[in-house]
Motif scaffolding. Structure first.
Motif, PDB file in Angstrom:
ATOM      1  N   VAL A  44       0.710  -1.179  -0.183  1.00 10.46           N
ATOM      2  CA  VAL A  44      -0.217  -0.013   0.187  1.00 10.46           C
ATOM      3  C   VAL A  44       0.872   1.785  -0.157  1.00 10.46           C
ATOM      4  O   VAL A  44       1.999   1.508   0.569  1.00 10.46           O
ATOM      5  CB  VAL A  44      -1.082  -0.074   0.580  1.00 10.46           C
ATOM      6  CG1 VAL A  44      -1.700  -1.254   0.906  1.00 10.46           C
ATOM      7  CG2 VAL A  44      -0.592   0.321   2.480  1.00 10.46           C
ATOM      8  N   THR A  46       0.812   5.768   0.063  1.00 12.24           N
ATOM      9  CA  THR A  46       0.608   7.152   0.598  1.00 12.24           C
ATOM     10  C   THR A  46      -1.056   7.343  -0.490  1.00 12.24           C
ATOM     11  O   THR A  46      -2.230   7.633  -0.291  1.00 12.24           O
ATOM     12  CB  THR A  46       0.888   7.446   0.685  1.00 12.24           C
ATOM     13  OG1 THR A  46       1.662   7.738   1.569  1.00 12.24           O
ATOM     14  CG2 THR A  46       0.206   9.281   1.290  1.00 12.24           C
ATOM     15  N   LEU A  49      -3.737   4.836  -0.596  1.00  8.90           N
ATOM     16  CA  LEU A  49      -4.500   4.416   1.177  1.00  8.90           C
ATOM     17  C   LEU A  49      -6.338   6.242   0.823  1.00  8.90           C
ATOM     18  O   LEU A  49      -6.391   6.156   1.308  1.00  8.90           O
ATOM     19  CB  LEU A  49      -3.661   4.715   1.778  1.00  8.90           C
ATOM     20  CG  LEU A  49      -3.018   3.663   1.909  1.00  8.90           C
ATOM     21  CD1 LEU A  49      -2.160   3.823   3.025  1.00  8.90           C
ATOM     22  CD2 LEU A  49      -3.853   2.911   3.372  1.00  8.90           C
ATOM     23  N   GLN A  52      -8.811   5.776  -1.634  1.00 10.78           N
ATOM     24  CA  GLN A  52      -9.703   4.672  -0.981  1.00 10.78           C
ATOM     25  C   GLN A  52     -10.394   4.406   0.239  1.00 10.78           C
ATOM     26  O   GLN A  52     -11.601   4.996   0.279  1.00 10.78           O
ATOM     27  CB  GLN A  52      -8.656   3.455  -0.847  1.00 10.78           C
ATOM     28  CG  GLN A  52      -8.185   2.811  -1.842  1.00 10.78           C
ATOM     29  CD  GLN A  52      -9.752   1.391  -1.820  1.00 10.78           C
ATOM     30  OE1 GLN A  52     -10.657   1.047  -1.393  1.00 10.78           O
ATOM     31  NE2 GLN A  52      -9.981   2.163  -3.675  1.00 10.78           N
ATOM     32  N   ARG A  53      -9.644   6.016   1.293  1.00  8.99           N
ATOM     33  CA  ARG A  53     -10.800   6.666   2.057  1.00  8.99           C
ATOM     34  C   ARG A  53     -11.832   7.793   1.318  1.00  8.99           C
ATOM     35  O   ARG A  53     -12.347   7.965   1.717  1.00  8.99           O
ATOM     36  CB  ARG A  53      -9.397   7.915   2.366  1.00  8.99           C
ATOM     37  CG  ARG A  53      -9.945   8.371   3.528  1.00  8.99           C
ATOM     38  CD  ARG A  53      -9.658   9.632   4.587  1.00  8.99           C
ATOM     39  NE  ARG A  53      -8.679   8.337   5.721  1.00  8.99           N
ATOM     40  CZ  ARG A  53      -7.874   9.158   6.623  1.00  8.99           C
ATOM     41  NH1 ARG A  53      -6.955  10.174   6.283  1.00  8.99           N
ATOM     42  NH2 ARG A  53      -7.065   7.756   7.302  1.00  8.99           N
ATOM     43  N   LEU A  59      -8.662   2.427   4.882  1.00 10.99           N
ATOM     44  CA  LEU A  59      -7.933   1.124   5.706  1.00 10.99           C
ATOM     45  C   LEU A  59      -6.532   2.122   7.031  1.00 10.99           C
ATOM     46  O   LEU A  59      -5.873   1.323   7.031  1.00 10.99           O
ATOM     47  CB  LEU A  59      -6.817   1.007   4.355  1.00 10.99           C
ATOM     48  CG  LEU A  59      -7.906   0.425   3.421  1.00 10.99           C
ATOM     49  CD1 LEU A  59      -7.505   0.459   1.796  1.00 10.99           C
ATOM     50  CD2 LEU A  59      -8.620  -0.437   3.445  1.00 10.99           C
ATOM     51  N   THR A  60      -6.379   3.259   7.132  1.00 10.17           N
ATOM     52  CA  THR A  60      -5.751   3.349   8.164  1.00 10.17           C
ATOM     53  C   THR A  60      -5.860   3.893   9.303  1.00 10.17           C
ATOM     54  O   THR A  60      -5.138   3.647  10.269  1.00 10.17           O
ATOM     55  CB  THR A  60      -5.228   4.987   7.519  1.00 10.17           C
ATOM     56  OG1 THR A  60      -6.271   6.104   7.669  1.00 10.17           O
ATOM     57  CG2 THR A  60      -4.450   5.020   6.856  1.00 10.17           C
TER      58      THR A  60
END
Length: 129
Positions: A44, A46, A49, A52-53, A59-60
């Motif tokens: 993964v 940055t 992530l 996706q957020r 996912l963090t």
């Protein structure tokens, strides 16, 4: 019969720290009870992530009740094939470890697309010298 990777070989582990996989075995095994097809072993980033957020898939943030530690860039994680493809189409696909990516990823993502994002290390790293 053992699980197979996208290359047709025995499925290799994706990650133990954090412990990944739908079944939390460290491998991207998937089955009919895995509605997300968690078959892609991704490293993964940055960018991934963040993307996706923005799509509602955080996912963090740790979710201990689901055995989810929260991810940081560089973690190897079994991601859903459709989520990986979504990131690819948005230009944010993370690198993929083909030897640890389950063959069922091909049900969603063409092999050539996965190969374009491969970061596999050969069994004998001296071949890179």
């Amino acid at each position: 019969m053992s699980e197979r990777n996208i290359l047709g070989d025995e499925l290799e582990p994706c990650g133990k720290d954090p412990l990944t996989g739908y079944y939390r075995t460290g491998c991207c095994e998937t089955g009919d009870d895995d509605p997300g097809n968690h078959s892609v072993c991704a490293v993964v980033t940055t960018e991934f992530l963040t993307q996706q957020r923005a799509m509602g898939n955080d996912l963090t943030t740790a979710r201990p009740e689901f055995g989810f530690p929260g991810l940081t860039p560089g973690d190897r994680w079994c991601v859903c094939a459709d989520r990986w493809l979504q990131a690819h189409e948005a230009g944010a696909a993370p690198p993929v470890v083909l030897a640890a990516t389950h063959e069922r990823a091909a049900e969603v993502i063409p092999l050539d697309v996965l190969r374009d994002h491969a970061v596999d290390v050969p069994a004998d790293p001296s071949s890179l010298l």
